[in-house]
Design a protein around this motif. Sequence first.
Motif, PDB file in Angstrom:
ATOM      1  N   VAL A  94     -11.505   5.875  13.788  1.00 36.06           N
ATOM      2  CA  VAL A  94     -12.718   6.710  13.807  1.00 36.06           C
ATOM      3  C   VAL A  94     -13.835   6.021  14.580  1.00 36.06           C
ATOM      4  O   VAL A  94     -14.538   6.639  15.364  1.00 36.06           O
ATOM      5  CB  VAL A  94     -13.190   7.016  12.371  1.00 36.06           C
ATOM      6  CG1 VAL A  94     -14.539   7.706  12.367  1.00 36.06           C
ATOM      7  CG2 VAL A  94     -12.153   7.837  11.635  1.00 36.06           C
ATOM      8  N   HIS A  95     -13.991   4.735  14.399  1.00 36.06           N
ATOM      9  CA  HIS A  95     -15.169   4.032  14.903  1.00 36.06           C
ATOM     10  C   HIS A  95     -14.980   3.259  16.193  1.00 36.06           C
ATOM     11  O   HIS A  95     -15.955   2.899  16.834  1.00 36.06           O
ATOM     12  CB  HIS A  95     -15.699   3.083  13.822  1.00 36.06           C
ATOM     13  CG  HIS A  95     -16.320   3.822  12.684  1.00 36.06           C
ATOM     14  ND1 HIS A  95     -17.654   4.095  12.629  1.00 36.06           N
ATOM     15  CD2 HIS A  95     -15.779   4.376  11.572  1.00 36.06           C
ATOM     16  CE1 HIS A  95     -17.924   4.770  11.530  1.00 36.06           C
ATOM     17  NE2 HIS A  95     -16.810   4.961  10.870  1.00 36.06           N
ATOM     18  N   ASP A  96     -13.775   2.951  16.584  1.00 36.94           N
ATOM     19  CA  ASP A  96     -13.599   2.061  17.725  1.00 36.94           C
ATOM     20  C   ASP A  96     -12.585   2.535  18.751  1.00 36.94           C
ATOM     21  O   ASP A  96     -12.016   1.741  19.467  1.00 36.94           O
ATOM     22  CB  ASP A  96     -13.177   0.673  17.238  1.00 36.94           C
ATOM     23  CG  ASP A  96     -14.290  -0.008  16.479  1.00 36.94           C
ATOM     24  OD1 ASP A  96     -15.451   0.201  16.830  1.00 36.94           O
ATOM     25  OD2 ASP A  96     -13.987  -0.746  15.532  1.00 36.94           O
ATOM     26  N   SER A  97     -12.361   3.808  18.831  1.00 32.97           N
ATOM     27  CA  SER A  97     -11.358   4.268  19.781  1.00 32.97           C
ATOM     28  C   SER A  97     -11.956   5.219  20.792  1.00 32.97           C
ATOM     29  O   SER A  97     -13.112   5.633  20.694  1.00 32.97           O
ATOM     30  CB  SER A  97     -10.198   4.945  19.051  1.00 32.97           C
ATOM     31  OG  SER A  97     -10.591   6.230  18.639  1.00 32.97           O
ATOM     32  N   ILE A  98     -11.153   5.568  21.739  1.00 38.33           N
ATOM     33  CA  ILE A  98     -11.565   6.498  22.776  1.00 38.33           C
ATOM     34  C   ILE A  98     -11.880   7.878  22.202  1.00 38.33           C
ATOM     35  O   ILE A  98     -12.587   8.665  22.823  1.00 38.33           O
ATOM     36  CB  ILE A  98     -10.477   6.564  23.876  1.00 38.33           C
ATOM     37  CG1 ILE A  98     -11.014   7.210  25.158  1.00 38.33           C
ATOM     38  CG2 ILE A  98      -9.257   7.308  23.398  1.00 38.33           C
ATOM     39  CD1 ILE A  98     -11.873   6.322  25.951  1.00 38.33           C
ATOM     40  N   THR A  99     -11.434   8.140  21.001  1.00 39.07           N
ATOM     41  CA  THR A  99     -11.647   9.456  20.388  1.00 39.07           C
ATOM     42  C   THR A  99     -13.101   9.728  20.039  1.00 39.07           C
ATOM     43  O   THR A  99     -13.451  10.869  19.753  1.00 39.07           O
ATOM     44  CB  THR A  99     -10.788   9.633  19.119  1.00 39.07           C
ATOM     45  OG1 THR A  99     -11.179   8.642  18.162  1.00 39.07           O
ATOM     46  CG2 THR A  99      -9.305   9.514  19.433  1.00 39.07           C
ATOM     47  N   ILE A 100     -13.958   8.722  20.076  1.00 38.87           N
ATOM     48  CA  ILE A 100     -15.367   8.966  19.748  1.00 38.87           C
ATOM     49  C   ILE A 100     -16.110   9.701  20.855  1.00 38.87           C
ATOM     50  O   ILE A 100     -17.074  10.396  20.598  1.00 38.87           O
ATOM     51  CB  ILE A 100     -16.133   7.677  19.385  1.00 38.87           C
ATOM     52  CG1 ILE A 100     -16.279   6.757  20.584  1.00 38.87           C
ATOM     53  CG2 ILE A 100     -15.512   6.992  18.193  1.00 38.87           C
ATOM     54  CD1 ILE A 100     -17.239   5.614  20.382  1.00 38.87           C
ATOM     55  N   HIS A 101     -15.645   9.575  22.087  1.00 36.71           N
ATOM     56  CA  HIS A 101     -16.387  10.141  23.212  1.00 36.71           C
ATOM     57  C   HIS A 101     -16.586  11.652  23.124  1.00 36.71           C
ATOM     58  O   HIS A 101     -17.699  12.122  23.381  1.00 36.71           O
ATOM     59  CB  HIS A 101     -15.756   9.714  24.545  1.00 36.71           C
ATOM     60  CG  HIS A 101     -15.855   8.245  24.747  1.00 36.71           C
ATOM     61  ND1 HIS A 101     -17.039   7.625  25.029  1.00 36.71           N
ATOM     62  CD2 HIS A 101     -14.923   7.278  24.659  1.00 36.71           C
ATOM     63  CE1 HIS A 101     -16.840   6.321  25.125  1.00 36.71           C
ATOM     64  NE2 HIS A 101     -15.556   6.082  24.910  1.00 36.71           N
ATOM     65  N   PRO A 102     -15.584  12.444  22.758  1.00 39.86           N
ATOM     66  CA  PRO A 102     -15.845  13.888  22.636  1.00 39.86           C
ATOM     67  C   PRO A 102     -16.903  14.214  21.577  1.00 39.86           C
ATOM     68  O   PRO A 102     -17.698  15.139  21.746  1.00 39.86           O
ATOM     69  CB  PRO A 102     -14.487  14.478  22.238  1.00 39.86           C
ATOM     70  CG  PRO A 102     -13.482  13.463  22.644  1.00 39.86           C
ATOM     71  CD  PRO A 102     -14.179  12.143  22.565  1.00 39.86           C
ATOM     72  N   HIS A 103     -16.939  13.434  20.507  1.00 39.69           N
ATOM     73  CA  HIS A 103     -17.918  13.679  19.439  1.00 39.69           C
ATOM     74  C   HIS A 103     -19.331  13.335  19.910  1.00 39.69           C
ATOM     75  O   HIS A 103     -20.287  14.046  19.593  1.00 39.69           O
ATOM     76  CB  HIS A 103     -17.549  12.887  18.194  1.00 39.69           C
ATOM     77  CG  HIS A 103     -16.185  13.218  17.699  1.00 39.69           C
ATOM     78  ND1 HIS A 103     -15.854  14.458  17.194  1.00 39.69           N
ATOM     79  CD2 HIS A 103     -15.044  12.493  17.683  1.00 39.69           C
ATOM     80  CE1 HIS A 103     -14.576  14.477  16.875  1.00 39.69           C
ATOM     81  NE2 HIS A 103     -14.066  13.296  17.157  1.00 39.69           N
ATOM     82  N   LEU A 104     -19.442  12.253  20.670  1.00 41.01           N
ATOM     83  CA  LEU A 104     -20.746  11.884  21.208  1.00 41.01           C
ATOM     84  C   LEU A 104     -21.207  12.914  22.243  1.00 41.01           C
ATOM     85  O   LEU A 104     -22.377  13.293  22.271  1.00 41.01           O
ATOM     86  CB  LEU A 104     -20.701  10.488  21.820  1.00 41.01           C
ATOM     87  CG  LEU A 104     -20.410   9.350  20.848  1.00 41.01           C
ATOM     88  CD1 LEU A 104     -20.328   8.027  21.592  1.00 41.01           C
ATOM     89  CD2 LEU A 104     -21.446   9.289  19.750  1.00 41.01           C
TER      90      LEU A 104
END
Length: 168
Positions: A94-104
């Motif tokens: 949740v906090h340290d992967s590439i998956t955060i970019h769409p949420h940001l």
Amino acid sequence: MNLITLEAQNNFPHEDISDSNAEILEMLLQNQTIHESSHKSAEAASILYKMGHQTLLTASQIEPELSQSDALSHGISTYEAISALVHPNVDAEVHDSITIHPHLKMAYMALRYNFDDETERVYSYFGENLPRMRQIVETSAERFHKRPREYAIIGAALAHQIDINASR
């Protein structure tokens, strides 16, 4: 000697702060050193928090020298500090992967193009569903830092929304 201890809230950010944690956090976060060190710990452990903080401030388009910008940042910092104190073990996915970019990006776009509607939505949700968290943020902003409480609550609510979206 009794030590003040916070209980871990493994379901955070999907639940409000417990009553006992709220009492302790309201007191602890009046201390600027504790507030700052907890915030720094959260951002050191989480790219989501570090990048999210800057994304929200940039997207808000509030001039950095205005008290509203300072209050918004304080609310974000307070949310991140609370997170570090009640849920210290962050989920790397949740906090340290590439998956955060769409949420940001989603948060950025919502604020950039629909600031009033988005802030009203998260402000209402935060107040209705997280009353203890809201009280902690409000108290910290109002009593200790003398910042506009509405913007501090909006900052915390926006940070919470990014956290919720990323952890789904």
